[in-house]
Design a protein around this motif. Structure first.
Motif, PDB file in Angstrom:
ATOM      1  N   LYS A 140     -35.668 -19.904  -1.928  1.00 46.81           N
ATOM      2  CA  LYS A 140     -34.539 -20.743  -1.513  1.00 46.81           C
ATOM      3  C   LYS A 140     -34.889 -21.624  -0.315  1.00 46.81           C
ATOM      4  O   LYS A 140     -34.008 -22.260   0.262  1.00 46.81           O
ATOM      5  N   LEU A 141     -36.172 -21.673   0.050  1.00 46.44           N
ATOM      6  CA  LEU A 141     -36.565 -22.455   1.226  1.00 46.44           C
ATOM      7  C   LEU A 141     -36.269 -23.941   1.077  1.00 46.44           C
ATOM      8  O   LEU A 141     -36.052 -24.644   2.061  1.00 46.44           O
ATOM      9  N   ASP A 142     -36.270 -24.450  -0.143  1.00 49.06           N
ATOM     10  CA  ASP A 142     -36.020 -25.877  -0.352  1.00 49.06           C
ATOM     11  C   ASP A 142     -34.564 -26.167  -0.701  1.00 49.06           C
ATOM     12  O   ASP A 142     -34.228 -27.270  -1.148  1.00 49.06           O
ATOM     13  N   LEU A 143     -33.712 -25.185  -0.484  1.00 49.64           N
ATOM     14  CA  LEU A 143     -32.280 -25.370  -0.714  1.00 49.64           C
ATOM     15  C   LEU A 143     -31.694 -26.250   0.390  1.00 49.64           C
ATOM     16  O   LEU A 143     -31.896 -25.973   1.576  1.00 49.64           O
ATOM     17  N   PRO A 144     -30.997 -27.334   0.048  1.00 50.65           N
ATOM     18  CA  PRO A 144     -30.369 -28.150   1.098  1.00 50.65           C
ATOM     19  C   PRO A 144     -29.223 -27.391   1.753  1.00 50.65           C
ATOM     20  O   PRO A 144     -28.412 -26.769   1.071  1.00 50.65           O
ATOM     21  N   GLY A 169     -24.563 -15.494  10.018  1.00 56.47           N
ATOM     22  CA  GLY A 169     -24.168 -14.289  10.730  1.00 56.47           C
ATOM     23  C   GLY A 169     -23.708 -13.187   9.796  1.00 56.47           C
ATOM     24  O   GLY A 169     -24.104 -13.131   8.629  1.00 56.47           O
ATOM     25  N   PRO A 170     -22.855 -12.281  10.293  1.00 57.71           N
ATOM     26  CA  PRO A 170     -22.390 -11.161   9.479  1.00 57.71           C
ATOM     27  C   PRO A 170     -21.647 -11.595   8.221  1.00 57.71           C
ATOM     28  O   PRO A 170     -21.529 -10.832   7.271  1.00 57.71           O
ATOM     29  N   SER A 171     -21.149 -12.836   8.228  1.00 63.21           N
ATOM     30  CA  SER A 171     -20.421 -13.343   7.069  1.00 63.21           C
ATOM     31  C   SER A 171     -21.325 -14.040   6.069  1.00 63.21           C
ATOM     32  O   SER A 171     -20.871 -14.443   4.999  1.00 63.21           O
ATOM     33  N   GLY A 172     -22.587 -14.197   6.422  1.00 62.67           N
ATOM     34  CA  GLY A 172     -23.482 -14.971   5.578  1.00 62.67           C
ATOM     35  C   GLY A 172     -24.296 -14.115   4.629  1.00 62.67           C
ATOM     36  O   GLY A 172     -23.893 -13.031   4.229  1.00 62.67           O
ATOM     37  N   GLY A 173     -25.461 -14.630   4.272  1.00 61.90           N
ATOM     38  CA  GLY A 173     -26.309 -13.917   3.326  1.00 61.90           C
ATOM     39  C   GLY A 173     -27.766 -14.103   3.663  1.00 61.90           C
ATOM     40  O   GLY A 173     -28.131 -14.904   4.526  1.00 61.90           O
ATOM     41  N   CYS A 174     -28.616 -13.357   2.981  1.00 61.25           N
ATOM     42  CA  CYS A 174     -30.061 -13.409   3.191  1.00 61.25           C
ATOM     43  C   CYS A 174     -30.708 -14.182   2.043  1.00 61.25           C
ATOM     44  O   CYS A 174     -30.493 -13.855   0.879  1.00 61.25           O
ATOM     45  N   LEU A 175     -31.499 -15.194   2.391  1.00 57.27           N
ATOM     46  CA  LEU A 175     -32.094 -16.065   1.380  1.00 57.27           C
ATOM     47  C   LEU A 175     -33.605 -15.886   1.325  1.00 57.27           C
ATOM     48  O   LEU A 175     -34.282 -15.826   2.355  1.00 57.27           O
ATOM     49  N   GLY A 220     -17.139 -22.322  10.102  1.00 58.18           N
ATOM     50  CA  GLY A 220     -17.535 -21.389   9.060  1.00 58.18           C
ATOM     51  C   GLY A 220     -17.036 -21.750   7.680  1.00 58.18           C
ATOM     52  O   GLY A 220     -17.788 -21.808   6.724  1.00 58.18           O
ATOM     53  N   GLY A 221     -15.731 -22.022   7.554  1.00 59.40           N
ATOM     54  CA  GLY A 221     -15.157 -22.250   6.238  1.00 59.40           C
ATOM     55  C   GLY A 221     -15.437 -23.621   5.662  1.00 59.40           C
ATOM     56  O   GLY A 221     -15.450 -23.801   4.443  1.00 59.40           O
ATOM     57  N   GLY A 222     -15.646 -24.608   6.526  1.00 59.79           N
ATOM     58  CA  GLY A 222     -15.944 -25.951   6.047  1.00 59.79           C
ATOM     59  C   GLY A 222     -14.754 -26.681   5.462  1.00 59.79           C
ATOM     60  O   GLY A 222     -14.920 -27.579   4.624  1.00 59.79           O
ATOM     61  N   PHE A 223     -13.516 -26.344   5.907  1.00 59.11           N
ATOM     62  CA  PHE A 223     -12.334 -27.025   5.388  1.00 59.11           C
ATOM     63  C   PHE A 223     -12.274 -28.439   5.969  1.00 59.11           C
ATOM     64  O   PHE A 223     -12.547 -28.643   7.157  1.00 59.11           O
ATOM     65  N   PRO A 224     -11.924 -29.454   5.157  1.00 61.11           N
ATOM     66  CA  PRO A 224     -11.866 -30.831   5.666  1.00 61.11           C
ATOM     67  C   PRO A 224     -10.917 -30.956   6.855  1.00 61.11           C
ATOM     68  O   PRO A 224      -9.734 -30.624   6.768  1.00 61.11           O
ATOM     69  N   THR A 225     -11.433 -31.451   7.962  1.00 59.65           N
ATOM     70  CA  THR A 225     -10.673 -31.503   9.204  1.00 59.65           C
ATOM     71  C   THR A 225      -9.455 -32.411   9.094  1.00 59.65           C
ATOM     72  O   THR A 225      -8.354 -32.052   9.517  1.00 59.65           O
ATOM     73  N   GLY A 226      -9.648 -33.592   8.539  1.00 62.34           N
ATOM     74  CA  GLY A 226      -8.534 -34.528   8.422  1.00 62.34           C
ATOM     75  C   GLY A 226      -7.416 -33.995   7.551  1.00 62.34           C
ATOM     76  O   GLY A 226      -6.236 -34.257   7.807  1.00 62.34           O
ATOM     77  N   ARG A 227      -7.758 -33.230   6.501  1.00 61.36           N
ATOM     78  CA  ARG A 227      -6.729 -32.671   5.631  1.00 61.36           C
ATOM     79  C   ARG A 227      -5.907 -31.621   6.382  1.00 61.36           C
ATOM     80  O   ARG A 227      -4.690 -31.552   6.248  1.00 61.36           O
ATOM     81  N   LYS A 228      -6.598 -30.802   7.177  1.00 63.48           N
ATOM     82  CA  LYS A 228      -5.878 -29.805   7.974  1.00 63.48           C
ATOM     83  C   LYS A 228      -4.905 -30.506   8.924  1.00 63.48           C
ATOM     84  O   LYS A 228      -3.762 -30.073   9.095  1.00 63.48           O
ATOM     85  N   TYR A 235     -22.389 -27.012   2.654  1.00 61.92           N
ATOM     86  CA  TYR A 235     -21.394 -25.981   2.372  1.00 61.92           C
ATOM     87  C   TYR A 235     -21.422 -25.529   0.912  1.00 61.92           C
ATOM     88  O   TYR A 235     -21.407 -24.329   0.621  1.00 61.92           O
ATOM     89  N   ASP A 236     -21.465 -26.474   0.008  1.00 62.73           N
ATOM     90  CA  ASP A 236     -21.315 -26.142  -1.405  1.00 62.73           C
ATOM     91  C   ASP A 236     -22.562 -25.514  -2.000  1.00 62.73           C
ATOM     92  O   ASP A 236     -22.473 -24.579  -2.811  1.00 62.73           O
ATOM     93  N   GLU A 237     -23.734 -26.006  -1.613  1.00 63.40           N
ATOM     94  CA  GLU A 237     -24.975 -25.464  -2.162  1.00 63.40           C
ATOM     95  C   GLU A 237     -25.177 -24.010  -1.747  1.00 63.40           C
ATOM     96  O   GLU A 237     -25.651 -23.190  -2.536  1.00 63.40           O
ATOM     97  N   LEU A 238     -24.827 -23.688  -0.511  1.00 63.81           N
ATOM     98  CA  LEU A 238     -25.000 -22.312  -0.048  1.00 63.81           C
ATOM     99  C   LEU A 238     -24.042 -21.351  -0.741  1.00 63.81           C
ATOM    100  O   LEU A 238     -24.390 -20.206  -1.031  1.00 63.81           O
ATOM    101  N   LEU A 239     -22.826 -21.807  -1.013  1.00 64.47           N
ATOM    102  CA  LEU A 239     -21.866 -20.946  -1.713  1.00 64.47           C
ATOM    103  C   LEU A 239     -22.377 -20.562  -3.095  1.00 64.47           C
ATOM    104  O   LEU A 239     -22.124 -19.465  -3.586  1.00 64.47           O
ATOM    105  N   LYS A 240     -23.121 -21.472  -3.722  1.00 64.01           N
ATOM    106  CA  LYS A 240     -23.639 -21.202  -5.072  1.00 64.01           C
ATOM    107  C   LYS A 240     -24.614 -20.024  -5.084  1.00 64.01           C
ATOM    108  O   LYS A 240     -24.778 -19.364  -6.112  1.00 64.01           O
ATOM    109  N   VAL A 241     -25.274 -19.775  -3.955  1.00 65.26           N
ATOM    110  CA  VAL A 241     -26.260 -18.692  -3.914  1.00 65.26           C
ATOM    111  C   VAL A 241     -25.735 -17.489  -3.132  1.00 65.26           C
ATOM    112  O   VAL A 241     -26.508 -16.611  -2.725  1.00 65.26           O
TER     113      VAL A 241
END
Length: 626
Positions: free
Chosen positions: A437-441, A427-433, A198-206, A444-450
């Motif tokens: 927004k159908l052509d949105l890639p 899911g419950p943590s997400g949003g409705c597009l 869900g959060g998309g935190f870099p695995t190697g950094r963790k 992680y970062d692009e979705l946060l912008k919207v």
């Protein structure tokens, strides 16, 4: 018992040879969805019928016997759940859909014995009507790129030798015979793998945070507490390829210096838990898990903890509390689990999909993994595609693929000619597009912008008959029920937001309610203790942002544009279609319908309770909703 990497390679070759000797291999999907539709009966029937013909190959891949003949085996989830039970034939790749036990005799006589394809069992493309013979040609699979799901549907999840035949445990063997923990962490960092939970935190950094912590004891936790409505990605991996999860945990354990791990899976996943437990027993018996793995000094023990189904336990600190025997409630951070986690020891928590990616990354390299996806979101992602779409199921695509490609190319577009309206992502943590927004890639970062997020990977497609206010209310009801109640913003804020949404869908809301709803949603987002509360308002905020006109229609005009909110429906009788049969008046529970026999009837809106019984019973289609 395998004592070295050489022993593992010898076993792999023996198992591969056994598979290659089979003239045909039949794999019957035994994921939860297909099992519920009777796939195990299909499996038993096919095996019995083929055995009666003397064609059944030896199932044990490493016995010193001939394996020639027809192999019949179960597999994990193929992903195309709505078409199950699925039966796949190798090496041809032929795929039969919606197979019943009564089809088995014909399959044996035609496809097995005479190499004849049964047309009615092939998938029919709803857009073209074309019959599709193989899995690779199927439009549902054609655009997918499978890394995590590569062997789901291709191996028997209950047979460790099948996993080994397909390269299983070679990644941990490579590490144990030639890599340091720093090199493993660097490889994962360089791959760009980010947490798939869900959060998309870099695995190697963790991992790097935990690796430098002092102390003799560290833990790896596999988060299999998949709680999003409609999401089943982690369940399918645990059911379909459990050994990949075990191997991923060992890789993570080696990297940070841990010798013990926990798989936390919700008790509602009995089949996944059963297969995970068997995989642990089999791996320990073979010497690829436990003490002195493959003859080295690396030890790793894996335990299974069944969760009680609390959505909040998907949050790291709540999950840790649950394993420790406490109530699953979040703890303030810092300290973060990588510093002070399970029983106050450094702990890394990765979800199932993240861990299942690791063997492929170690074997193929970071550059290979970065060949998929985008610059900031490498690799592939699994999504549970659901809702009003032709092809529902589990899909895996490169990060960066657009919503349009997933919904229309893989999903086949909307059912029954419906027009696309929105997709709920995350899911419950997400949003409705929206359609814009159908052509949105999808990264992680692009979705946060919207205002949305990938989350664990749920994708619910909605058509033009879906009310977005009702959708926000549904998800708010879910998170309000799942709030642990520890912090006031989440406990009380979600309750008040749900009350406001209910008021609006009942036609009692005001425009001031919209102002208060948005303000409260932002306060809950900013003030909650854990990720559940911080993301709970996302469906409300995104629907207010992209579908505000629907909210306004509910509060100003007292109308639901989608005609979905029961309290705002207004039933009427079309006098041109009404034959005066009186059936509607006879079934109306409140006597709201009046009229003379053989004359058009009318509905008294003051008396109508909007139960819809009249519309269901009308034989002439004269009763509508506005």
């Amino acid at each position: 018992m395998l004592k070295s990497r050489k022993d593992l390679l010898n076993l792999q070759q023996k198992a591969k040879t056994a598979l290659a000797d089979q003239k045909m291999r039949i794999l019957v999907c035994a994921g939860t969805g297909c099992v519920a539709n009777g796939s195990l009966k299909v499996y038993e029937s096919l095996k019995k019928l083929i055995a009666e013909k003397g064609l059944l190959a030896e199932i044990d891949l490493v016995k010193e016997v001939s394996h020639e003949g027809i192999g019949v085996n179960i597999s994990g989830c193929h992903g195309f759940c709505q078409m199950g039970p699925l039966v796949r034939f190798e090496p041809s790749g032929l795929l039969y859909v919606k197979v019943k036990e009564t089809d088995c005799e014909e399959i044996v006589e035609s496809t097995v014995a005479a190499n004849t394809i049964i047309e009615r069992l092939l998938y029919s493309d709803p857009n073209t009507g074309e019959k599709v013979k193989t899995q690779d040609e199927n439009p549902f699979y054609k655009r997918q790129v499978r890394v995590t799901l590569k062997d789901c549907g291709r191996i028997n999840p209950d047979d460790i030798n099948d996993y080994i035949a397909h390269g299983g445990y070679q990644a941990i063997a490579k590490i144990l015979t030639g890599m340091t923990n720093e090199e493993v962490i660097k490889e994962v960092l360089d791959s760009g793998l980010r947490g798939r939970g869900g959060g998309g935190f870099p695995t190697g950094r963790k991992w790097s945070f935990a690796a430098v912590q002092p102390g003799p004891k560290k833990y790896i936790i596999c988060n299999g507490d998949e709680g999003d409505p409609g999401a089943f990605m982690d369940r399918s991996v645990m059911e379909g390829n459990p050994h990949s999860v075990l191997e991923g945990m060992m890789i993570a354990g080696f990297a940070i210096g841990a010798d013990e791990g926990y798989i936390y899976a919700r008790a509602e996943y009995p089949l996944a838990i059963k297969r995970i437990r068997k995989a642990i027993v089999d791996a320990e018996a073979l010497g690829v898990l436990g003490k002195n793995i493959l003859g080295t000094d690396f030890n790793f023990k894996i335990n299974v903890k069944e969760g009680a189904g609390a959505f909040v336990c998907g949050e790291e600190t709540a999950l840790i509390a649950s394993i420790e025997g406490e109530r699953g409630m979040p703890r303030p951070r810092p300290p973060f689990p990588a510093v002070k986690g399970l029983w106050a020891c450094p702990t890394v928590i990765n979800n199932v999909e993240t861990l299942a990616n690791l063997p492929a990354i170690i074997l193929n390299g970071a550059t290979w993994f970065k060949g998929f996806g985008t610059a900031t979101s490498a690799g592939t992602k699994t999504f549970a595609l659901a809702g009003q779409v032709e092809n529902t199921g589990l899909v895996e695509v490169p990060m960066g693929m657009t919503l349009r490609e997933i919904v229309f190319d893989i999903g086949g577009g909307l059912r029954e000619g419906k027009k696309y309206k929105s997709v709920q992502i995350g899911g419950p943590s997400g949003g409705c597009l929206t359609e814009e927004k159908l052509d949105l890639p999808l990264d992680y970062d692009e979705l946060l912008k919207v205002g949305a997020m990938i989350g664990s990977g749920g994708l619910v497609v909605m058509g033009d008959d879906t009310c977005m206010v009702e959708t926000a209310k549904f998800f708010m009801g879910f998170v309000q029920n799942e709030s642990c109640g520890k912090c006031v913003p989440c406990r009380e804020g979600t309750k008040q937001m749900l009350a406001m949404l209910t008021k609006i869908t009942e036609g009692k809301g005001t425009e001031q309610d919209l102002v208060l709803l948005e303000e409260l949603a932002q306060n809950v987002k900013d003030g909650s203790l854990c990720g559940l509360g911080k993301t709970a308002p996302n469906p409300v905020l995104t629907t207010l942002r992209y579908f505000r006109d629907e909210y306004v229609a509910h509060v100003r005009d007292k109308k639901c544009p989608a005609g979905a909110c029961q309290a705002l429906k207004e039933y009427y009788i079309d006098p041109e279609k009404c034959k005066g049969c009186t059936l509607c008046s006879r079934v109306c529970p409140t006597g709201a319908i009046t009229g003379e026999k053989k004359q058009p009837h009318v509905i008294n809106v003051e008396l109508c309770i909007k139960c819809g019984t009249c519309a269901e019973k009308c034989k002439f289609g004269s009763i509508g909703v506005r």
